[in-house]
Motif scaffolding. Structure first.
Motif, PDB file in Angstrom:
ATOM      1  N   ALA A 160       0.834  -1.229  -0.075  1.00  0.00           N
ATOM      2  CA  ALA A 160      -0.085  -0.110   0.026  1.00  0.00           C
ATOM      3  C   ALA A 160       0.845   1.236  -0.044  1.00  0.00           C
ATOM      4  CB  ALA A 160      -1.002   0.022   1.167  1.00  0.00           C
ATOM      5  N   ARG A 161       2.089   0.972   0.303  1.00  0.00           N
ATOM      6  CA  ARG A 161       3.160   2.439   0.663  1.00  0.00           C
ATOM      7  C   ARG A 161       3.929   2.210  -0.724  1.00  0.00           C
ATOM      8  NH1 ARG A 161       4.278   1.453   6.911  1.00  0.00           N
ATOM      9  NH2 ARG A 161       2.266   2.683   7.548  1.00  0.00           N
ATOM     10  N   GLY A 162       3.655   1.316  -1.648  1.00  0.00           N
ATOM     11  CA  GLY A 162       4.507   1.326  -2.973  1.00  0.00           C
ATOM     12  C   GLY A 162       5.805   0.793  -2.634  1.00  0.00           C
ATOM     13  N   ARG A 163       6.077  -0.073  -1.627  1.00  0.00           N
ATOM     14  CA  ARG A 163       7.250  -0.854  -1.226  1.00  0.00           C
ATOM     15  C   ARG A 163       7.142  -2.393  -1.768  1.00  0.00           C
ATOM     16  NH1 ARG A 163       7.145   1.584   4.199  1.00  0.00           N
ATOM     17  NH2 ARG A 163       7.614  -0.505   4.608  1.00  0.00           N
ATOM     18  N   ALA A 164       8.289  -2.777  -1.579  1.00  0.00           N
ATOM     19  CA  ALA A 164       8.389  -4.293  -1.765  1.00  0.00           C
ATOM     20  C   ALA A 164       7.884  -5.127  -0.411  1.00  0.00           C
ATOM     21  CB  ALA A 164       9.677  -4.666  -1.985  1.00  0.00           C
ATOM     22  N   ALA A 165       7.081  -6.118  -0.797  1.00  0.00           N
ATOM     23  CA  ALA A 165       7.022  -6.784   0.467  1.00  0.00           C
ATOM     24  C   ALA A 165       7.678  -8.015   0.579  1.00  0.00           C
ATOM     25  CB  ALA A 165       5.381  -7.501  -0.009  1.00  0.00           C
ATOM     26  N   SER A 166       7.864  -8.471   1.778  1.00  0.00           N
ATOM     27  CA  SER A 166       8.852  -9.717   1.977  1.00  0.00           C
ATOM     28  C   SER A 166       8.170 -10.232   3.534  1.00  0.00           C
ATOM     29  CB  SER A 166      10.063  -9.295   2.316  1.00  0.00           C
ATOM     30  OG  SER A 166      10.433  -8.540   3.301  1.00  0.00           O
ATOM     31  N   TRP A 167       8.416 -11.602   3.230  1.00  0.00           N
ATOM     32  CA  TRP A 167       7.746 -12.408   4.338  1.00  0.00           C
ATOM     33  C   TRP A 167       8.794 -13.842   4.415  1.00  0.00           C
ATOM     34  CZ3 TRP A 167       5.607 -11.836  -0.171  1.00  0.00           C
ATOM     35  CH2 TRP A 167       5.615 -13.171  -1.213  1.00  0.00           C
ATOM     36  N   ARG A 168       8.516 -14.125   5.791  1.00  0.00           N
ATOM     37  CA  ARG A 168       9.014 -15.481   6.117  1.00  0.00           C
ATOM     38  C   ARG A 168       8.295 -16.572   6.159  1.00  0.00           C
ATOM     39  NH1 ARG A 168      11.396 -15.687  11.426  1.00  0.00           N
ATOM     40  NH2 ARG A 168      10.071 -14.394  12.030  1.00  0.00           N
ATOM     41  N   ARG A 169       8.366 -17.824   5.142  1.00  0.00           N
ATOM     42  CA  ARG A 169       7.672 -18.780   5.017  1.00  0.00           C
ATOM     43  C   ARG A 169       7.584 -19.596   6.136  1.00  0.00           C
ATOM     44  NH1 ARG A 169       8.487 -21.709  -0.417  1.00  0.00           N
ATOM     45  NH2 ARG A 169       7.236 -19.764  -1.089  1.00  0.00           N
ATOM     46  N   TYR A 170       6.411 -19.962   6.835  1.00  0.00           N
ATOM     47  CA  TYR A 170       6.331 -21.006   7.779  1.00  0.00           C
ATOM     48  C   TYR A 170       6.861 -22.546   7.267  1.00  0.00           C
ATOM     49  CZ  TYR A 170       4.900 -23.139  12.103  1.00  0.00           C
ATOM     50  OH  TYR A 170       4.792 -23.781  13.325  1.00  0.00           O
ATOM     51  N   ASP A 171       7.549 -23.086   8.111  1.00  0.00           N
ATOM     52  CA  ASP A 171       7.947 -24.461   7.675  1.00  0.00           C
ATOM     53  C   ASP A 171       7.078 -25.512   8.457  1.00  0.00           C
ATOM     54  OD1 ASP A 171       9.483 -27.087   7.583  1.00  0.00           O
ATOM     55  OD2 ASP A 171      11.185 -25.932   7.384  1.00  0.00           O
ATOM     56  N   TRP A 172       6.006 -26.080   8.074  1.00  0.00           N
ATOM     57  CA  TRP A 172       5.495 -26.791   8.731  1.00  0.00           C
ATOM     58  C   TRP A 172       6.070 -28.082   9.266  1.00  0.00           C
ATOM     59  CZ3 TRP A 172       0.706 -25.406  10.188  1.00  0.00           C
ATOM     60  CH2 TRP A 172      -0.068 -24.425   9.469  1.00  0.00           C
ATOM     61  N   GLU A 173       7.116 -28.591   8.813  1.00  0.00           N
ATOM     62  CA  GLU A 173       7.619 -29.768   9.354  1.00  0.00           C
ATOM     63  C   GLU A 173       8.420 -29.415  10.346  1.00  0.00           C
ATOM     64  OE1 GLU A 173       9.861 -31.742   6.219  1.00  0.00           O
ATOM     65  OE2 GLU A 173       8.113 -32.152   4.956  1.00  0.00           O
ATOM     66  N   ARG A 174       9.194 -28.312  10.251  1.00  0.00           N
ATOM     67  CA  ARG A 174      10.286 -27.731  11.420  1.00  0.00           C
ATOM     68  C   ARG A 174       9.336 -27.084  12.663  1.00  0.00           C
ATOM     69  NH1 ARG A 174      12.637 -23.233  10.066  1.00  0.00           N
ATOM     70  NH2 ARG A 174      12.670 -22.342  12.142  1.00  0.00           N
ATOM     71  N   GLY A 175       8.029 -26.498  12.286  1.00  0.00           N
ATOM     72  CA  GLY A 175       7.481 -25.775  13.236  1.00  0.00           C
ATOM     73  C   GLY A 175       7.502 -24.480  13.611  1.00  0.00           C
ATOM     74  N   GLY A 176       7.956 -23.635  12.675  1.00  0.00           N
ATOM     75  CA  GLY A 176       8.590 -22.413  12.744  1.00  0.00           C
ATOM     76  C   GLY A 176       8.896 -21.582  11.449  1.00  0.00           C
ATOM     77  N   PHE A 177       8.968 -20.227  11.507  1.00  0.00           N
ATOM     78  CA  PHE A 177       8.951 -19.453  10.481  1.00  0.00           C
ATOM     79  C   PHE A 177      10.555 -19.638   9.975  1.00  0.00           C
ATOM     80  CE2 PHE A 177       5.333 -17.217  11.756  1.00  0.00           C
ATOM     81  CZ  PHE A 177       4.567 -17.256  10.581  1.00  0.00           C
ATOM     82  N   GLY A 178      10.856 -19.917   8.439  1.00  0.00           N
ATOM     83  CA  GLY A 178      12.347 -20.071   7.936  1.00  0.00           C
ATOM     84  C   GLY A 178      12.894 -18.793   8.426  1.00  0.00           C
ATOM     85  N   ALA A 179      14.107 -18.702   8.126  1.00  0.00           N
ATOM     86  CA  ALA A 179      15.092 -17.318   8.295  1.00  0.00           C
ATOM     87  C   ALA A 179      15.211 -16.837   6.965  1.00  0.00           C
ATOM     88  CB  ALA A 179      16.436 -18.160   8.861  1.00  0.00           C
TER      89      ALA A 179
END
Length: 196
Positions: free
Chosen positions: A88-107
């Motif tokens: 919405a601010r015209g910037r790039a989006a980034s996220w950490r994908r959840y790792d269902w096997e490991r049980g946490g967000f990836g680095a």
């Protein structure tokens, strides 16, 4: 609108392209509905229809943002913070994908295809919570996908990951009930798709 009718995806694509943008560049479409309604299939067919019209388009699944089986409500907050507010601010989006096997967000950080933000394309976000209250003002078009309860149940029984999902199914349904009780996206959807 029914997905049984030929050309439904092209008609939805036309509605997407006609929707005014809230942000400066990227159009955001939420494909929302209960588990087993067929959101992933609908979103992929919509992506193909938009791409067929020459629209730069990316598809993001909420499964990458759920912080585990108990994280449905939190996921829409993460969607807003990591993806939709930056867009919405015209910037790039980034996220950490959840790792269902490991049980946490990836680095590592994930992102949208290069040039999509600047090029004014469309981001489709599919999954429970993609049209929830925390993101309602950040979504340009909300598509609600629904099917009869019996059909949903049958689909969930025959999912590829049904055995993995089974222990969490009732818990997830209660989270859906709680999330949709606060601000039901079905009632404010721009389009409702009967996917039975």
């Amino acid at each position: 609108m029914s997905t049984d009718r030929p050309g439904w995806a092209e008609r939805v694509a036309g509605a997407v392209l006609a929707a005014p943008r809230r942000g400066p560049a990227v159009r955001v479409v939420a494909v929302e509905g209960r588990s087993g309604s067929g959101k992933s299939t609908v979103a992929e067919k919509l992506r193909l229809a938009l791409a067929g019209r020459g629209e730069p388009v990316a598809l993001l699944t909420m499964e990458d943002l759920y912080p585990g089986w108990g994280g449905l409500a939190e996921s829409s907050v993460l969607l807003a913070e990591w993806v939709l507010i930056p867009l919405a601010r015209g910037r790039a989006a980034s996220w950490r994908r959840y790792d269902w096997e490991r049980g946490g967000f990836g680095a590592e950080r994930e992102g949208l295809p290069a040039g999509l933000v600047e090029g004014g394309g469309t981001v489709i976000v599919e999954g429970c919570g993609s049209g929830a209250a925390p993101v309602r003002d950040l979504v340009d078009l909300l598509v609600w996908v629904e099917v009869p309860e019996e059909t949903r149940s049958e689909r969930l029984d025959h999912r590829e990951d049904a055995a993995l999902y089974a222990p969490y199914r009732a818990w997830w349904a209660r989270q859906e009930d709680a999330l949709y009780a606060v601000d039901p996206p079905r009632e404010r959807a721009d389009l409702r798709l009967d996917n039975g």
